[in-house]
Design a protein around this motif. Structure first.
Motif, PDB file in Angstrom:
ATOM      1  N   PRO A  88      31.698  25.310  23.938  1.00 52.49           N
ATOM      2  CA  PRO A  88      32.064  25.186  23.104  1.00 52.49           C
ATOM      3  C   PRO A  88      31.728  25.707  22.029  1.00 52.49           C
ATOM      4  N   SER A  89      30.898  26.358  21.880  1.00 55.48           N
ATOM      5  CA  SER A  89      29.703  27.611  20.372  1.00 55.48           C
ATOM      6  C   SER A  89      29.260  28.727  20.929  1.00 55.48           C
ATOM      7  N   PRO A  90      28.980  29.531  20.465  1.00 52.06           N
ATOM      8  CA  PRO A  90      27.882  30.677  20.080  1.00 52.06           C
ATOM      9  C   PRO A  90      26.752  30.555  20.811  1.00 52.06           C
ATOM     10  N   ALA A  91      26.346  29.133  19.454  1.00 52.38           N
ATOM     11  CA  ALA A  91      25.756  29.249  19.996  1.00 52.38           C
ATOM     12  C   ALA A  91      24.843  28.686  21.700  1.00 52.38           C
ATOM     13  N   MET A  92      25.800  27.680  22.119  1.00 56.29           N
ATOM     14  CA  MET A  92      25.597  26.864  23.450  1.00 56.29           C
ATOM     15  C   MET A  92      25.736  28.419  24.500  1.00 56.29           C
ATOM     16  N   ASP A 144      22.939  43.227  33.716  1.00 57.33           N
ATOM     17  CA  ASP A 144      23.522  43.481  32.334  1.00 57.33           C
ATOM     18  C   ASP A 144      23.481  41.911  31.612  1.00 57.33           C
ATOM     19  N   TYR A 145      23.610  41.902  30.363  1.00 58.39           N
ATOM     20  CA  TYR A 145      24.050  39.997  30.345  1.00 58.39           C
ATOM     21  C   TYR A 145      24.969  40.285  29.041  1.00 58.39           C
ATOM     22  N   ARG A 146      26.061  39.419  28.328  1.00 61.85           N
ATOM     23  CA  ARG A 146      26.108  39.209  26.678  1.00 61.85           C
ATOM     24  C   ARG A 146      26.027  37.216  26.601  1.00 61.85           C
ATOM     25  N   PRO A 147      25.305  37.019  25.873  1.00 60.08           N
ATOM     26  CA  PRO A 147      24.996  35.598  25.531  1.00 60.08           C
ATOM     27  C   PRO A 147      26.645  35.240  24.510  1.00 60.08           C
ATOM     28  N   TYR A 148      26.437  36.513  24.096  1.00 68.21           N
ATOM     29  CA  TYR A 148      27.923  36.331  23.728  1.00 68.21           C
ATOM     30  C   TYR A 148      29.066  37.199  23.200  1.00 68.21           C
ATOM     31  N   PHE A 149      30.373  36.744  23.800  1.00 69.69           N
ATOM     32  CA  PHE A 149      31.045  38.003  24.267  1.00 69.69           C
ATOM     33  C   PHE A 149      32.083  37.584  23.756  1.00 69.69           C
ATOM     34  N   THR A 150      33.295  38.673  22.985  1.00 68.16           N
ATOM     35  CA  THR A 150      34.584  38.982  22.297  1.00 68.16           C
ATOM     36  C   THR A 150      35.086  39.242  23.040  1.00 68.16           C
ATOM     37  N   ILE A 151      36.506  39.671  22.996  1.00 73.27           N
ATOM     38  CA  ILE A 151      37.857  40.150  22.934  1.00 73.27           C
ATOM     39  C   ILE A 151      37.453  41.974  22.700  1.00 73.27           C
ATOM     40  N   HIS A 152      36.757  41.452  21.504  1.00 75.92           N
ATOM     41  CA  HIS A 152      36.674  42.945  20.479  1.00 75.92           C
ATOM     42  C   HIS A 152      35.795  43.885  21.093  1.00 75.92           C
ATOM     43  N   ASP A 153      34.183  43.216  22.056  1.00 74.99           N
ATOM     44  CA  ASP A 153      33.824  44.387  22.812  1.00 74.99           C
ATOM     45  C   ASP A 153      34.030  45.176  23.252  1.00 74.99           C
ATOM     46  N   SER A 154      33.438  46.347  24.010  1.00 74.57           N
ATOM     47  CA  SER A 154      33.952  48.111  23.939  1.00 74.57           C
ATOM     48  C   SER A 154      34.553  47.591  25.211  1.00 74.57           C
ATOM     49  N   GLU A 155      33.339  46.634  26.352  1.00 74.79           N
ATOM     50  CA  GLU A 155      33.701  46.632  27.278  1.00 74.79           C
ATOM     51  C   GLU A 155      34.757  45.698  27.699  1.00 74.79           C
ATOM     52  N   GLY A 168      28.936  34.943  27.991  1.00 71.29           N
ATOM     53  CA  GLY A 168      28.621  34.277  27.283  1.00 71.29           C
ATOM     54  C   GLY A 168      29.546  33.990  26.147  1.00 71.29           C
ATOM     55  N   VAL A 169      31.186  33.349  27.008  1.00 70.62           N
ATOM     56  CA  VAL A 169      32.308  33.232  26.218  1.00 70.62           C
ATOM     57  C   VAL A 169      32.436  31.914  25.609  1.00 70.62           C
ATOM     58  N   THR A 170      33.282  32.059  24.674  1.00 75.55           N
ATOM     59  CA  THR A 170      34.123  30.851  23.567  1.00 75.55           C
ATOM     60  C   THR A 170      35.143  30.175  23.413  1.00 75.55           C
ATOM     61  N   ASN A 171      36.185  31.397  23.891  1.00 76.18           N
ATOM     62  CA  ASN A 171      37.865  31.314  23.949  1.00 76.18           C
ATOM     63  C   ASN A 171      38.023  31.325  25.160  1.00 76.18           C
ATOM     64  N   PRO A 172      39.365  29.980  24.834  1.00 74.01           N
ATOM     65  CA  PRO A 172      39.299  30.187  26.258  1.00 74.01           C
ATOM     66  C   PRO A 172      40.531  30.731  27.231  1.00 74.01           C
ATOM     67  N   PHE A 173      40.933  31.649  26.556  1.00 75.54           N
ATOM     68  CA  PHE A 173      41.600  33.249  27.055  1.00 75.54           C
ATOM     69  C   PHE A 173      40.957  33.554  28.249  1.00 75.54           C
ATOM     70  N   PHE A 174      39.373  33.192  27.789  1.00 74.15           N
ATOM     71  CA  PHE A 174      38.860  34.312  29.163  1.00 74.15           C
ATOM     72  C   PHE A 174      39.068  33.567  30.218  1.00 74.15           C
ATOM     73  N   ILE A 175      39.446  32.466  30.544  1.00 72.15           N
ATOM     74  CA  ILE A 175      39.518  31.529  31.954  1.00 72.15           C
ATOM     75  C   ILE A 175      40.870  32.383  32.432  1.00 72.15           C
ATOM     76  N   LYS A 176      41.714  32.690  31.684  1.00 69.96           N
ATOM     77  CA  LYS A 176      42.764  33.908  32.156  1.00 69.96           C
ATOM     78  C   LYS A 176      42.330  34.709  32.846  1.00 69.96           C
ATOM     79  N   THR A 177      42.234  35.905  31.340  1.00 71.91           N
ATOM     80  CA  THR A 177      41.739  37.174  31.821  1.00 71.91           C
ATOM     81  C   THR A 177      40.293  37.265  32.996  1.00 71.91           C
ATOM     82  N   LEU A 178      39.240  36.701  33.190  1.00 75.81           N
ATOM     83  CA  LEU A 178      38.511  36.638  33.788  1.00 75.81           C
ATOM     84  C   LEU A 178      38.654  35.515  35.038  1.00 75.81           C
TER      85      LEU A 178
END
Length: 592
Positions: free
Chosen positions: A286-290, A310-321, A338-348
């Motif tokens: 639910p949050s970047p912290a969690m 590799d690991y990304r505790p908080y990954f967004t659509i703006h990251d280069s990868e 680690g993501v918070t945007n539900p959009f990733f459920i579809k893209t990943l």
């Protein structure tokens, strides 16, 4: 709103952009500062220009245009999102935080010069806490305050600490002290703090240090690879003459595992296996912290084994990868996101393992547990909490551990006690898995009696997986672990993972260095060097000098485990051999 939302070696990793500092000599005024931090940045937000790097200390630390990346003057589009920058992503991740918590960010890029002090630190530090040669981590404190004079009605700014050390707890405490004062008094305060940090002693593994800053003394223990696991606060060192009394940090890096793993306690065993095998995993929180804390908690499951993926505790659509990680034309990489945007459920959705966690809720005495679900039940909208995977664990669940944790909850035991129990279980599990590998690897080392002074040292024998698997019958994990299951199957999958490759390369490197050190000792202990030199050509003698010098340089650079007495004898040997050569060759080998 204030929020700690940082980035650190293995705590809460948002993906900051690439930060490549300009070369800063080791003898520069900020040399002691750079043992802890690369720089301190202030990132501000402008409605027309977007995110901008407002301030950097030390001032000679340079970020290139590609790294800073804000739009041109007068542009309303902000940074070029196709090339994420520290300024944009620091702000982006900090701005998304909704509570005072740390969410470290990994920044890949060209690192500053590698000094002997760095090698000295790494030679004594645990593998998981070593300086990162190719990554920086930004720890971010974000402030958002209503301001009617601003176009969006808010003042928004971030304070960022950039370091190569994964000391999340330490930098979290440091930000909590620095940031409020900085936002009240601005730049002069920041310069004074940096000057104080520049007087700190270097981080030496195994030492307990007192670090004064802003009228407070932080007392920290720098972990060493020879430290025995401790589950209570460290014993404070003497501080009779220290005023004020030091604030003791129980750890510079460890998270509260029990709090992080509350919703997944029943699946800790499965998650440990997924981490061990380097499987691609998405954590939707639910949050970047969690998100950040869950990812970093998962990474820490493997200690003392180094996490080699590799690991990304908080990954967004703006990251280069983003495109690389979401493409369906190739298998998902070995990354924990680690993501918070539900959009990733579809893209990943094509990723093999997705952990969806919600806000912490209690179900009786035990936090409500996520359920194990088939990936086919994953919905793009309104996805319920659960571990969506088709993976079947090789080892049986440790029901005794769950009972002890539940009993601790019922008796209202402190959470640090629960965390200690959980950490000890994971540590012993990892050690039980690794010890047979270590024993087999040690058997591949040539015997010391076969290492002679004037011959090339024998080679380390190759690792044969079938031989190792056969050795498990009498020297397997069953000797130290009560868990039953398909240990052979787990090892077979481990051999295909990045963690086996990383572990094997590191152990082979250490054994090769040990072999070189033993060879150097054999040479230095030989009593007949003059006899050996009698029937040797000048070319062979010069070759011996060059090889001895090479070994000496490696040993002095902390790359070979050699005693000081051996180094002195090696230097004496070099002088003796050179003295036996013609003067023209002496002049070449020992130029004025």
């Amino acid at each position: 709103m204030d929020a700690l939302s940082g980035a650190g070696p293995r705590r809460a990793r948002c993906s900051l952009g690439a930060a490549s500092p300009g070369a800063r000599a080791a003898a520069a005024p900020w040399a002691r500062f750079s043992a802890w931090l690369e720089c301190v940045c202030v990132v501000t937000f402008d409605l027309e220009l977007g995110q901008a790097l407002e301030l950097v200390y030390p001032s000679d630390f340079r970020l290139t245009d590609k790294e800073v990346g804000p739009g041109p003057s007068g542009s309303s589009r902000g940074p070029d999102l196709s090339r994420p920058s520290p300024s944009f992503l620091c702000f982006r991740k900090a701005a998304s935080a909704t509570c005072p918590s740390l969410t470290p960010t990994q920044c890949s890029g060209q690192k500053s010069p590698w000094h002997a002090e760095d090698r000295h630190y790494n030679s004594g530090a645990p593998m998981s806490l070593q300086w990162e040669p190719a990554h920086y981590f930004g720890y971010v404190y974000f402030r958002q305050v209503k301001d009617s004079s601003m176009k969006r009605g808010y003042f928004q700014k971030s304070l960022v600490l950039v370091s190569r050390l994964p000391f999340v707890r330490l930098f979290q405490a440091l930000l909590s002290l620095i940031a409020p004062e900085y936002f009240d008094k601005s730049a002069p305060c920041l310069e004074a703090v940096c000057s104080e940090i520049d007087k700190w002693p270097a981080p030496v593994p195994g030492q307990t240090l007192n670090l004064p800053v802003m009228g407070v003394v932080l007392q920290v223990h720098i972990p060493s690879r020879v430290d025995k696991p401790e589950y209570g606060p460290p014993k404070p060192c003497s501080h009779e003459n220290l005023l004020p009394t030091p604030v003791i940090l129980t750890s510079v890096h460890e998270l509260d595992l029990f709090r992080c793993f509350q919703p997944v306690l029943t699946h800790v065993q499965t998650l440990w296996e997924l981490m061990l095998l380097g499987e691609p995993l998405v954590v939707l929180a639910p949050s970047p912290a969690m998100s950040s804390e869950m990812v970093l908690a998962l990474i820490s499951c493997l200690q003392p084994l180094k996490f080699c993926c590799d690991y990304r505790p908080y990954f967004t659509i703006h990251d280069s990868e983003f495109k690389e990680f979401t493409t369906r034309t190739q298998a998902p990489p070995n990354v924990v996101l680690g993501v918070t945007n539900p959009f990733f459920i579809k893209t990943l959705q094509h990723w093999p393992h997705i952990l969806r966690v919600g806000e912490p809720k209690m179900a009786g005495d035990l936090p409500k547990q996520v359920k194990l679900k088939k990936p086919s039940r994953l919905k793009t909208l309104d996805t319920k909490p659960g571990l969506y995977t088709a993976y079947s664990a090789h080892l049986h669940r440790d029901k005794a551990l769950l009972k002890r944790l539940l009993k601790g909850l019922q008796k209202k035991k402190p959470w640090d006690t629960q965390t200690a129990l959980l950490r000890r279980h994971l540590l012993e599990l990892t050690q039980s898995f690794i010890i047979p590998l270590e024993h087999y690897m040690a058997s591949l080392m040539p015997l010391q009696k076969n290492i002679t002074p004037w011959k090339t040292p024998p080679q380390i024998r190759p690792f044969r997986q079938d031989d190792f698997l056969r050795s498990l019958e009498h020297a397997g994990p069953q000797l130290t672990c009560i868990l039953k299951g398909d240990w052979l199957g787990l090892y077979r999958r481990f051999f295909k993972s990045p963690h086996f490759d990383g572990w094997y390369r590191q152990r082979h490197k250490e054994m090769a260095q040990k072999l070189e050190a033993l060879h150097l000792e054999a040479i230095c202990e030989a009593q007949n060097i003059e006899t050996w030199m009698k029937d040797k050509s000048e070319v062979e003698v010069v070759d011996l000098v060059l090889k001895l010098r090479e070994k000496l340089v490696q040993a002095q650079g902390h790359q070979l485990p050699v005693k000081e007495a051996t180094l002195q004898r090696a230097q004496l040997y070099i002088e003796t051999v050179i003295g036996s050569l013609p003067k023209d060759l002496q002049a070449v080998l020992c130029p004025p």
